[in-house]
Design an enzyme around this catalytic site. Sequence first.
Site, PDB file in Angstrom:
ATOM      1  N   SER A   2     -31.556  72.144 -91.491  1.00 35.08           N
ATOM      2  CA  SER A   2     -32.446  71.351 -90.656  1.00 35.08           C
ATOM      3  C   SER A   2     -31.903  71.397 -89.231  1.00 35.08           C
ATOM      4  CB  SER A   2     -32.471  69.918 -91.193  1.00 35.08           C
ATOM      5  OG  SER A   2     -33.240  69.077 -90.372  1.00 35.08           O
ATOM      6  N   LYS A  23     -35.617  74.791 -91.044  1.00 31.45           N
ATOM      7  CA  LYS A  23     -36.527  73.664 -90.759  1.00 31.45           C
ATOM      8  C   LYS A  23     -36.280  73.217 -89.334  1.00 31.45           C
ATOM      9  CE  LYS A  23     -36.226  68.781 -92.025  1.00 31.45           C
ATOM     10  NZ  LYS A  23     -36.093  67.834 -93.160  1.00 31.45           N
ATOM     11  N   LEU A  24     -37.344  73.202 -88.541  1.00 29.18           N
ATOM     12  CA  LEU A  24     -37.231  72.727 -87.167  1.00 29.18           C
ATOM     13  C   LEU A  24     -37.720  71.299 -87.090  1.00 29.18           C
ATOM     14  CD1 LEU A  24     -38.688  75.559 -84.890  1.00 29.18           C
ATOM     15  CD2 LEU A  24     -36.300  75.183 -85.572  1.00 29.18           C
ATOM     16  N   LYS A  25     -36.940  70.445 -86.451  1.00 27.65           N
ATOM     17  CA  LYS A  25     -37.423  69.116 -86.110  1.00 27.65           C
ATOM     18  C   LYS A  25     -38.399  69.279 -84.949  1.00 27.65           C
ATOM     19  CE  LYS A  25     -35.050  66.410 -88.870  1.00 27.65           C
ATOM     20  NZ  LYS A  25     -35.724  65.471 -89.787  1.00 27.65           N
ATOM     21  N   ASP A  70     -42.033  62.735 -96.787  1.00 28.97           N
ATOM     22  CA  ASP A  70     -40.632  62.305 -96.882  1.00 28.97           C
ATOM     23  C   ASP A  70     -40.642  60.766 -96.827  1.00 28.97           C
ATOM     24  OD1 ASP A  70     -37.980  61.587 -96.398  1.00 28.97           O
ATOM     25  OD2 ASP A  70     -37.643  62.927 -94.720  1.00 28.97           O
ATOM     26  N   GLU A 122     -43.607  68.434 -92.571  1.00 26.52           N
ATOM     27  CA  GLU A 122     -43.060  67.251 -93.217  1.00 26.52           C
ATOM     28  C   GLU A 122     -43.369  66.004 -92.397  1.00 26.52           C
ATOM     29  OE1 GLU A 122     -38.895  67.904 -93.913  1.00 26.52           O
ATOM     30  OE2 GLU A 122     -38.496  65.830 -94.505  1.00 26.52           O
ATOM     31  N   LYS A 181     -35.473  62.411-101.762  1.00 26.38           N
ATOM     32  CA  LYS A 181     -34.135  61.956-101.378  1.00 26.38           C
ATOM     33  C   LYS A 181     -33.800  60.771-102.272  1.00 26.38           C
ATOM     34  CE  LYS A 181     -34.609  63.031 -96.437  1.00 26.38           C
ATOM     35  NZ  LYS A 181     -34.828  62.438 -95.098  1.00 26.38           N
ATOM     36  N   GLY A 184     -32.002  65.636 -97.206  1.00 32.13           N
ATOM     37  CA  GLY A 184     -30.639  65.173 -96.973  1.00 32.13           C
ATOM     38  C   GLY A 184     -30.622  64.148 -95.870  1.00 32.13           C
ATOM     39  N   ASP A 215     -40.460  69.387 -89.388  1.00 30.88           N
ATOM     40  CA  ASP A 215     -40.372  67.972 -89.776  1.00 30.88           C
ATOM     41  C   ASP A 215     -40.605  67.113 -88.543  1.00 30.88           C
ATOM     42  OD1 ASP A 215     -39.834  65.497 -90.865  1.00 30.88           O
ATOM     43  OD2 ASP A 215     -37.759  65.949 -91.440  1.00 30.88           O
ATOM     44  N   ASN A 217     -40.977  63.638 -88.650  1.00 25.93           N
ATOM     45  CA  ASN A 217     -40.466  62.262 -88.776  1.00 25.93           C
ATOM     46  C   ASN A 217     -41.410  61.229 -88.164  1.00 25.93           C
ATOM     47  OD1 ASN A 217     -37.452  63.841 -88.569  1.00 25.93           O
ATOM     48  ND2 ASN A 217     -37.699  62.318 -90.174  1.00 25.93           N
TER      49      ASN A 217
END
Length: 371
Positions: A136, A162-164, A240, A215, A264, A292, A190, A192
Amino acid sequence: MRLLALDLHRVRLPLVRPFRTSFGEQTVREVLVVRAETDVGVGWGECAADVDPHYSPEFDDGARLVLVDHLVPLLFAAGGELSGAAVADLLRPVKGHRMAKEALEVAVLDAELQAAGVSLAEHLGGVRDAVDVGVSVGITDDPGLLSSWVAEYLDEGYRRIKLKIEPGADIGPVAATRELVGDGFPLQVDANTAYRVTDAEHLARLDEYDLLLIEQPLVEDDFVGHAELARRLRTPICLDESIESLDHLETALALDACGIVNIKPGRVGGLLEARRIHDRCLAAGIPVWCGGMLETGIGRASLVALSSLPGFTLPGDSSASDRYFATDLTEPFVLDDGRLRVPTGPGLGVEVDQDVLARFTVATDHLVPDP
Ligand code: OSB
Ligand code: MG
């Protein structure tokens, strides 16, 4: 078994590079480590919470308080009736605080399985001796720096990137990274919770980069919005933050709000709840992967064991120890051909280095039953 004493160590481990997400930047992982001393031996657990309540409502100080005042006393009160399988029910009177609960469940399970000579993976029903892992990658405003990080991870053999992302740092970095990793390489993003459903048209621009998934684009409560997005994007939606329990998963499935789930164990309150979510997804044909929370070797051992279950068909986020820390609390997890080996020793199957733990511990609570 019986719980004799419980230590809560607050540990501050510097990260090897800053980790920026849409909710903030971390340069240190400050985490609660649980040591459960039982009449059958010692077990370890790690609380997924962070210093700030930015990923979820849980945070280190709050987790410590609920553990000390509410959760650990419930385990002491169980007397000789304690077992890993009983922890979630014993803690049920306390609402929420899932990450704190999971840390206790793992510590009790670790002690129990060590005494029984059974590895956690075997206990959970694992079917793989090594698991595919991705990495990540945090947000940065410097495109050259992002490329150098991604190139380094590719070099090391990670099987998925995985790119934020966040508004203003999405299409550009994704286009550049797709160019760098090449067609067909597993790439995902992702957010968030950084977008709103009104961003659907913008997010649909990601479709041309052939991502494995996006995500958690929307706020955690917005199952209906995720369902709408799922209809409007070709890129599969992965949840998530939204999935904190099997019941949340049922809601998501009923609404067709996601095609993939990030599991998770901390977020869902336990390894055993995580396994139930896995089982339900497997039955529903929903691929899962293991997320994670920048774990130390203690938490990583449980994630890797969980990832050995059959439904974990996509690479997980939990990377090798050296992606996070110069020194881990356990023997390091090392990448081998893009995989981490599943520990085979009893319990978590890792040894906590007491010198390293002491060096990075900033505070400890020593809890014992009332006389
Ligand atoms: O959303 O998956 C997330 C780390 C901290 C909090 C939330 C997330 C993450 C990660 C990193 O993406 C996963 C890891 O490498 O442990
Ligand atoms: Mg996530």
